[in-house]
Design a protein around this motif. Structure first.
Motif, PDB file in Angstrom:
ATOM      1  N   ILE A   1       0.839  -1.199   0.000  1.00  0.00           N
ATOM      2  CA  ILE A   1       0.000   0.000   0.000  1.00  0.00           C
ATOM      3  C   ILE A   1       0.871   1.244   0.000  1.00  0.00           C
ATOM      4  CG2 ILE A   1      -1.580   1.364   1.434  1.00  0.00           C
ATOM      5  CD1 ILE A   1      -2.794  -1.419   2.296  1.00  0.00           C
ATOM      6  N   TYR A   2       1.890   1.249   0.842  1.00  0.00           N
ATOM      7  CA  TYR A   2       2.760   2.415   0.917  1.00  0.00           C
ATOM      8  C   TYR A   2       3.511   2.625  -0.407  1.00  0.00           C
ATOM      9  CZ  TYR A   2       6.205   5.784   2.349  1.00  0.00           C
ATOM     10  OH  TYR A   2       6.991   6.903   2.412  1.00  0.00           O
ATOM     11  N   ALA A   3       3.981   1.539  -0.995  1.00  0.00           N
ATOM     12  CA  ALA A   3       4.672   1.647  -2.288  1.00  0.00           C
ATOM     13  C   ALA A   3       3.745   2.240  -3.344  1.00  0.00           C
ATOM     14  CB  ALA A   3       5.189   0.284  -2.736  1.00  0.00           C
ATOM     15  N   GLN A   4       2.472   1.855  -3.324  1.00  0.00           N
ATOM     16  CA  GLN A   4       1.514   2.404  -4.280  1.00  0.00           C
ATOM     17  C   GLN A   4       1.269   3.889  -4.023  1.00  0.00           C
ATOM     18  OE1 GLN A   4       0.174   0.873  -7.078  1.00  0.00           O
ATOM     19  NE2 GLN A   4      -0.325   3.000  -7.484  1.00  0.00           N
ATOM     20  N   LEU A   5       1.199   4.284  -2.755  1.00  0.00           N
ATOM     21  CA  LEU A   5       1.033   5.703  -2.428  1.00  0.00           C
ATOM     22  C   LEU A   5       2.217   6.528  -2.920  1.00  0.00           C
ATOM     23  CD1 LEU A   5      -0.427   5.498   1.199  1.00  0.00           C
ATOM     24  CD2 LEU A   5      -1.643   6.116  -0.902  1.00  0.00           C
ATOM     25  N   VAL A   6       3.427   5.988  -2.758  1.00  0.00           N
ATOM     26  CA  VAL A   6       4.622   6.687  -3.238  1.00  0.00           C
ATOM     27  C   VAL A   6       4.588   6.775  -4.764  1.00  0.00           C
ATOM     28  CG1 VAL A   6       7.141   6.558  -3.411  1.00  0.00           C
ATOM     29  CG2 VAL A   6       6.014   6.103  -1.224  1.00  0.00           C
ATOM     30  N   GLU A   7       4.212   5.698  -5.411  1.00  0.00           N
ATOM     31  CA  GLU A   7       4.097   5.696  -6.875  1.00  0.00           C
ATOM     32  C   GLU A   7       3.098   6.752  -7.341  1.00  0.00           C
ATOM     33  OE1 GLU A   7       4.792   4.571 -10.769  1.00  0.00           O
ATOM     34  OE2 GLU A   7       5.790   3.648  -9.037  1.00  0.00           O
ATOM     35  N   ASP A   8       1.962   6.848  -6.667  1.00  0.00           N
ATOM     36  CA  ASP A   8       0.955   7.859  -7.015  1.00  0.00           C
ATOM     37  C   ASP A   8       1.506   9.270  -6.838  1.00  0.00           C
ATOM     38  OD1 ASP A   8      -0.771   5.752  -7.498  1.00  0.00           O
ATOM     39  OD2 ASP A   8      -1.907   6.026  -5.642  1.00  0.00           O
TER      40      ASP A   8
END
Length: 146
Positions: free
Chosen positions: A74-81
């Motif tokens: 989830i955190y990796a996806q937030l950073v990607e966004d």
């Protein structure tokens, strides 16, 4: 439990706390809610029990390995966004101001290089996966008690 494995569990739990705080902060910014409300809405949005973020924030004792791995994703996806938003902002500002202002263009080029570097770093980290090992078919729980 050996001293080293206890230290590893404590480090993983501390990492989970940091990640959870950042996910909740992101949720608070996204929804405009306060932290307490964001704890609940983040849990609901990402499919965790309602008490998950609260427990990590205020009474961290343990975390299921599966949940830790989900939290990492989830955190990796937030950073990607966030990286994607930065890229869009840079393109927009370059199109409007960057053509006429040499100083702005130079700063935007620097910002763009940093964003590209962040994207590459995120992809490198993605390939490594979690530092937490799964058990042989059984769910593990990381405990931070003495």
């Amino acid at each position: 439990m050996t001293r080293k494995s206890l230290q590893d569990c404590k480090k993983s739990l501390q990492a989970a706390q940091v990640l959870a705080d950042r996910v909740v902060e992101s949720e608070a910014r996204r929804t405009g809610e306060g932290t307490v409300e964001a704890l609940s809405s983040a849990a609901s949005r990402f499919g965790f029990p309602r008490s998950f973020f609260w427990a990590l924030r205020y009474r961290p004792r343990d975390i299921k390995t599966e949940w830790f791995e989900r939290l990492l994703a989830i955190y990796a996806q937030l950073v990607e966004d966030e990286i994607r938003r930065l890229e869009q902002d840079i393109l927009f500002v370059k199109a409007t101001v960057g053509k006429t202002n040499a100083v702005a263009k130079a700063r935007l080029d620097e910002a763009e290089a940093l964003v590209v570097e962040a994207r590459h770093k995120l992809r490198e980290d993605d390939g490594r996966g979690s530092s937490v090992e799964r058990g042989s078919g059984r769910e593990q729980v990381l405990h931070a008690s003495a």
